[in-house]
Design an enzyme around this catalytic site. Structure first.
Site, PDB file in Angstrom:
ATOM      1  N   ARG A 102      35.043  -9.265  85.242  1.00  0.00           N
ATOM      2  CA  ARG A 102      33.963  -9.333  85.710  1.00  0.00           C
ATOM      3  C   ARG A 102      33.694 -10.967  86.615  1.00  0.00           C
ATOM      4  NH1 ARG A 102      28.116  -9.983  84.645  1.00  0.00           N
ATOM      5  NH2 ARG A 102      28.732 -10.389  82.380  1.00  0.00           N
ATOM      6  N   HIS A 138      33.399 -11.196  90.591  1.00  0.00           N
ATOM      7  CA  HIS A 138      32.413 -12.062  90.939  1.00  0.00           C
ATOM      8  C   HIS A 138      33.008 -13.123  91.680  1.00  0.00           C
ATOM      9  CE1 HIS A 138      28.816 -10.734  87.975  1.00  0.00           C
ATOM     10  NE2 HIS A 138      29.354  -9.586  88.605  1.00  0.00           N
ATOM     11  N   ASN A 182      25.453 -13.918  87.165  1.00  0.00           N
ATOM     12  CA  ASN A 182      26.639 -14.935  86.485  1.00  0.00           C
ATOM     13  C   ASN A 182      26.330 -15.587  85.029  1.00  0.00           C
ATOM     14  OD1 ASN A 182      28.608 -14.133  88.337  1.00  0.00           O
ATOM     15  ND2 ASN A 182      27.944 -15.971  89.674  1.00  0.00           N
ATOM     16  N   HIS A 184      33.913  -0.801  83.431  1.00  0.00           N
ATOM     17  CA  HIS A 184      32.599  -0.636  82.910  1.00  0.00           C
ATOM     18  C   HIS A 184      33.304   0.126  81.595  1.00  0.00           C
ATOM     19  CE1 HIS A 184      29.357  -0.939  85.997  1.00  0.00           C
ATOM     20  NE2 HIS A 184      30.159  -2.074  85.846  1.00  0.00           N
TER      21      HIS A 184
END
Length: 333
Positions: A63, A67, A95, A194
């Site tokens: 992730r 990001h 974050n 996910h």
């Protein structure tokens, strides 16, 4: 395990080569082979040493890579600390739950000892995300063309403006992804990460789907969500709309394995986020989901690898742009 990973590396080499030819052909496989030949092995060994003891770090690391790429491109800006005059991307709500920075710092310190000023933090992040998913969860082993340089700017406001949120609808999601050169197929496949993710209850994530969804009271739930799933979340996990700490698996029962279970649950209306459920509202994304459910794990691995490789080359800095940071949390002085 490494033998299996190398098999995937060969399977995807043609795909990675094609992507590395974009943007002037500046990223390439084995970019450090001559100037720092052990670079990728050093990164992999850090992952192999720590991730088996803390496999839950794989999800926040992939992730973190995502990001990073969605804000100013894949330039390591998510790794920078705030200063007295600037709040960095780390401070943004999306974050604040990221973890694994210490692994990146350790890999960087070792690389600086071995070949100082050569390997970028942006490349380290891209490599660690890949290796962590592979080592911890038996996920796909995709190729990472390297040659990225590190950015000099990191702003909290830009993270808030660019990172797609868990409450996004399909139009918002596709607008966000298309702005980075990613399409519906990439959206569906990258959402598959996910399968190893977790989230905390709270209105900024998903609990508004369980309580007061339309503003009519706490018994008002998101009608797109399976009732049995809602009842279980409210009974055993997010017992109050004020709960902001309880951890929920995005792929219950299979969150330690990188597989297609996430898509099967999604098809049963048991996606945790509104952004998950939104994938069922578009005919094209539903088509890809159906293909994944009906297909093999190899098909998922191949598609995920293709999309994450593509994402890893969004807005990269190369050549003389940016810098090679000495420490990933600070720009050079």
């Amino acid at each position: 395990m490494m033998a299996y990973g190398r098999k995937w590396a060969f399977v995807f080499v043609a795909v990675a080569f094609l992507f590395s030819m974009g943007e002037g052909g500046v990223l390439k496989l084995g970019f450090y082979d001559e100037v720092c030949p052990l670079a990728e092995d050093i990164v992999y060994n850090v992952v192999k040493r720590h991730i088996p003891l803390a496999p839950s770090l794989a999800a926040p690391l992939i992730r973190m890579h995502f990001h990073d790429c969605f804000v100013r491109g894949c330039d390591g800006s998510v790794l920078l600390n705030s200063t007295k005059d600037n709040k960095a991307e780390k401070e943004a709500i999306p974050n604040q739950s990221l973890r694994g920075f210490s692994l990146i710092d350790e890999a960087k310190a070792l690389l600086e000892q071995h070949c100082p000023g050569v390997v970028s933090c942006a490349d380290i992040l891209a490599l660690i995300a890949r290796d962590a998913v592979f080592v911890a969860h038996g996920g796909p082993y995709w190729n990472v063309p390297t040659g990225r340089r590190d950015g000099l700017i990191s702003h909290e406001s830009e993270a808030l403006a660019n990172i797609p949120g868990p409450t996004f609808n399909f139009s918002q999601l596709i607008k966000s992804f298309s702005s980075k050169g990613l399409d519906i197929k990439d959206l569906v496949y990258l959402s598959g990460a996910h399968t190893i993710g977790i989230a905390t209850c709270g209105p900024n994530t998903f609990s508004k789907r369980l309580y007061n969804f339309s503003g009519r009271g706490d018994s008002d739930v998101d009608p797109s969500m399976d009732k049995y799933y809602v009842d279980n979340l409210k009974k055993y996990k997010c017992k109050s709309p004020k709960d902001n700490t309880t951890i929920v698996e995005m792929d219950p029962g299979s969150h330690r394995t990188f597989d297609i279970s996430y898509y099967k649950l999604l098809n049963k209306r048991r996606g945790l986020f509104q952004s998950d459920a939104a994938l069922l509202t578009d005919a094209t994304s539903r088509y890809y989901i159906d293909q994944l459910i009906e297909g093999s794990i190899d098909n998922f691995f191949a598609g995920f690898a293709e999309s994450v490789e593509k994402m890893g080359q969004v807005g990269v800095l190369t050549g003389s742009a940016g810098e090679i940071r000495h420490h990933c949390a600070f720009v050079n002085y």
